[in-house]
Write a protein that holds these residues in place. Structure first.
Motif, PDB file in Angstrom:
ATOM      1  N   TYR A   1      40.195  40.148  21.797  1.00  0.00           N
ATOM      2  CA  TYR A   1      41.214  41.187  21.658  1.00  0.00           C
ATOM      3  C   TYR A   1      41.214  42.097  22.881  1.00  0.00           C
ATOM      4  CZ  TYR A   1      44.268  44.453  19.188  1.00  0.00           C
ATOM      5  OH  TYR A   1      45.340  45.235  18.818  1.00  0.00           O
ATOM      6  N   GLY A   2      40.032  42.384  23.394  1.00  0.00           N
ATOM      7  CA  GLY A   2      39.946  43.211  24.593  1.00  0.00           C
ATOM      8  C   GLY A   2      40.548  42.532  25.807  1.00  0.00           C
ATOM      9  N   ALA A   3      40.450  41.193  25.883  1.00  0.00           N
ATOM     10  CA  ALA A   3      41.085  40.461  26.975  1.00  0.00           C
ATOM     11  C   ALA A   3      42.596  40.650  26.924  1.00  0.00           C
ATOM     12  CB  ALA A   3      40.729  38.979  26.881  1.00  0.00           C
TER      13      ALA A   3
ATOM     14  N   GLY B   1      40.232  55.630  28.883  1.00  0.00           N
ATOM     15  CA  GLY B   1      41.093  54.475  28.718  1.00  0.00           C
ATOM     16  C   GLY B   1      41.695  54.412  27.328  1.00  0.00           C
ATOM     17  N   VAL B   2      41.892  53.179  26.854  1.00  0.00           N
ATOM     18  CA  VAL B   2      42.420  52.977  25.507  1.00  0.00           C
ATOM     19  C   VAL B   2      41.423  53.542  24.509  1.00  0.00           C
ATOM     20  CG1 VAL B   2      43.131  51.248  23.819  1.00  0.00           C
ATOM     21  CG2 VAL B   2      43.649  50.917  26.253  1.00  0.00           C
ATOM     22  N   PRO B   3      41.844  54.445  23.633  1.00  0.00           N
ATOM     23  CA  PRO B   3      40.890  55.080  22.714  1.00  0.00           C
ATOM     24  C   PRO B   3      40.367  54.103  21.665  1.00  0.00           C
ATOM     25  CG  PRO B   3      43.140  55.779  22.213  1.00  0.00           C
ATOM     26  CD  PRO B   3      43.219  54.985  23.477  1.00  0.00           C
ATOM     27  N   PRO B   4      39.086  54.210  21.292  1.00  0.00           N
ATOM     28  CA  PRO B   4      38.528  53.395  20.209  1.00  0.00           C
ATOM     29  C   PRO B   4      39.286  53.684  18.909  1.00  0.00           C
ATOM     30  CG  PRO B   4      36.794  54.503  21.457  1.00  0.00           C
ATOM     31  CD  PRO B   4      38.100  55.102  21.890  1.00  0.00           C
ATOM     32  N   PRO B   5      39.254  52.751  17.949  1.00  0.00           N
ATOM     33  CA  PRO B   5      38.430  51.534  17.919  1.00  0.00           C
ATOM     34  C   PRO B   5      39.034  50.330  18.631  1.00  0.00           C
ATOM     35  CG  PRO B   5      39.639  51.732  15.861  1.00  0.00           C
ATOM     36  CD  PRO B   5      39.971  52.962  16.663  1.00  0.00           C
ATOM     37  N   ALA B   6      40.244  50.463  19.208  1.00  0.00           N
ATOM     38  CA  ALA B   6      40.828  49.334  19.927  1.00  0.00           C
ATOM     39  C   ALA B   6      39.912  48.960  21.091  1.00  0.00           C
ATOM     40  CB  ALA B   6      42.218  49.692  20.438  1.00  0.00           C
ATOM     41  N   PRO B   7      39.521  47.682  21.202  1.00  0.00           N
ATOM     42  CA  PRO B   7      38.556  47.304  22.242  1.00  0.00           C
ATOM     43  C   PRO B   7      39.214  46.963  23.570  1.00  0.00           C
ATOM     44  CG  PRO B   7      38.958  45.438  20.799  1.00  0.00           C
ATOM     45  CD  PRO B   7      39.801  46.566  20.270  1.00  0.00           C
ATOM     46  N   THR B   8      38.588  47.370  24.639  1.00  0.00           N
ATOM     47  CA  THR B   8      38.816  46.820  25.980  1.00  0.00           C
ATOM     48  C   THR B   8      37.441  46.496  26.539  1.00  0.00           C
ATOM     49  OG1 THR B   8      38.665  48.935  27.175  1.00  0.00           O
ATOM     50  CG2 THR B   8      40.830  48.318  26.303  1.00  0.00           C
ATOM     51  N   TRP B   9      37.401  45.684  27.579  1.00  0.00           N
ATOM     52  CA  TRP B   9      36.098  45.329  28.140  1.00  0.00           C
ATOM     53  C   TRP B   9      35.381  46.572  28.651  1.00  0.00           C
ATOM     54  CZ3 TRP B   9      38.286  40.596  31.264  1.00  0.00           C
ATOM     55  CH2 TRP B   9      38.539  39.559  30.368  1.00  0.00           C
ATOM     56  N   GLY B  10      36.124  47.529  29.182  1.00  0.00           N
ATOM     57  CA  GLY B  10      35.507  48.745  29.703  1.00  0.00           C
ATOM     58  C   GLY B  10      34.880  49.601  28.620  1.00  0.00           C
ATOM     59  N   ASN B  11      35.624  49.851  27.525  1.00  0.00           N
ATOM     60  CA  ASN B  11      35.034  50.709  26.500  1.00  0.00           C
ATOM     61  C   ASN B  11      33.960  49.984  25.691  1.00  0.00           C
ATOM     62  OD1 ASN B  11      36.415  49.262  24.447  1.00  0.00           O
ATOM     63  ND2 ASN B  11      38.091  50.736  24.362  1.00  0.00           N
TER      64      ASN B  11
END
Length: 273
Positions: A67-69, A214-224
């Motif tokens: 999902y983060g990808a 960056g994108v606020p949690p809980p949405a995943p990105t590789w950085g967070n």
């Protein structure tokens, strides 16, 4: 030892293609819900059920990486698209019209380039807000000057070429000349820059997410995901290793692909090899 262009192209395409497939897959399917906690399986080590383990909330790491990808690649693609389109249009106008239009645009560009890209993005995020679309706008503006300068530099010699004068004598409009004769001759350097810029944006987005902007949690990105793994590096090292490996492999693939494109599309690099 430097790899040849064909090897770079093959390896770069393979790595970038794998990441693209993961991003597309993450948009439609993940083994588990990447945002729903499962406290019964907190910090579960990798096994046959949870291939890459789980995080501190019991969320499947593999699902979150997929999902983060989607999120990270989507942000990078949209940012590069905005920077390339806006920078190309402004660069064409500045390089072709010259005069006061060129001077105003170059003053604007020089002012933006006076700030490091990540610092400019931080300032813009303070205005537009730390969210997915704020990152796209901030990074798009931060990297736009690089495109503008490249396109302008490519247009300056092209506008004096014989085929441009011939087209003008035939009665073609300036817009027609710009988009029919000049723009296609800028595609080679633009493709090389766009490829490299994708890697810059991905790294910048990961850095901003790592800093909590960056994108606020809980949405995943590789950085967070990397940022969230810091308190658990000794207890659950997989939380930081797998997102870090994804970022590294993506940047490696983009750099290899960019080198191959430069060898094939940039006439100046051919002369140096």
């Amino acid at each position: 030892m430097k790899l040849n262009a064909n090897t770079n192209l093959l390896l770069g395409s393979l790595l970038c293609g794998t990441i693209l497939v993961a991003a597309l897959l993450g948009a439609v399917w993940t083994p588990f819900d990447p945002m729903t906690p499962d406290f019964a399986h907190r910090l579960h080590a990798p096994d046959s059920t949870y291939w890459l383990g789980t995080d501190e909330f019991g969320r499947d790491t593999f699902s979150r990486i997929l999902y983060g990808a989607t999120t990270s690649v989507g942000i990078s693609f949209m940012t590069v698209l905005i920077a390339m389109v806006a920078g190309t249009v402004l660069g064409l106008i500045a390089g072709y019209m010259r005069g006061w239009v060129d001077r105003i645009m170059m003053c604007f560009t020089d002012a933006l380039l006076a700030f490091p890209g990540i610092l400019l993005a931080l300032g813009l995020l303070a205005v537009v807000g730390a969210n997915k679309y704020g990152i796209i706008v901030a990074l798009g503006i931060a990297y736009l000057p690089s495109v503008l300068r490249l396109v302008r530099g490519s247009v300056l010699p092209l506008r004096e070429r014989e085929f441009v004068h011939a087209s003008r004598i035939m009665g073609n409009s300036e817009i027609f000349i710009l988009f029919r004769h000049i723009l296609p001759n800028c595609f080679g350097p633009m493709m090389v820059l766009a490829t490299s810029m994708f890697g810059w944006v991905l790294l910048a987005e990961s850095s901003l997410s790592f800093l909590g902007l960056g994108v606020p949690p809980p949405a995943p990105t590789w950085g967070n995901m990397l940022a969230g793994s810091r308190p658990f590096m000794m207890q659950a090292a997989w939380l930081g290793i797998f997102p870090g490996v994804c970022i590294s492999l993506t940047l490696l693939g983009i750099n290899l692909l960019g080198d191959a494109l430069q060898d094939k599309l940039d006439p100046y690099s051919k002369g140096k090899s």
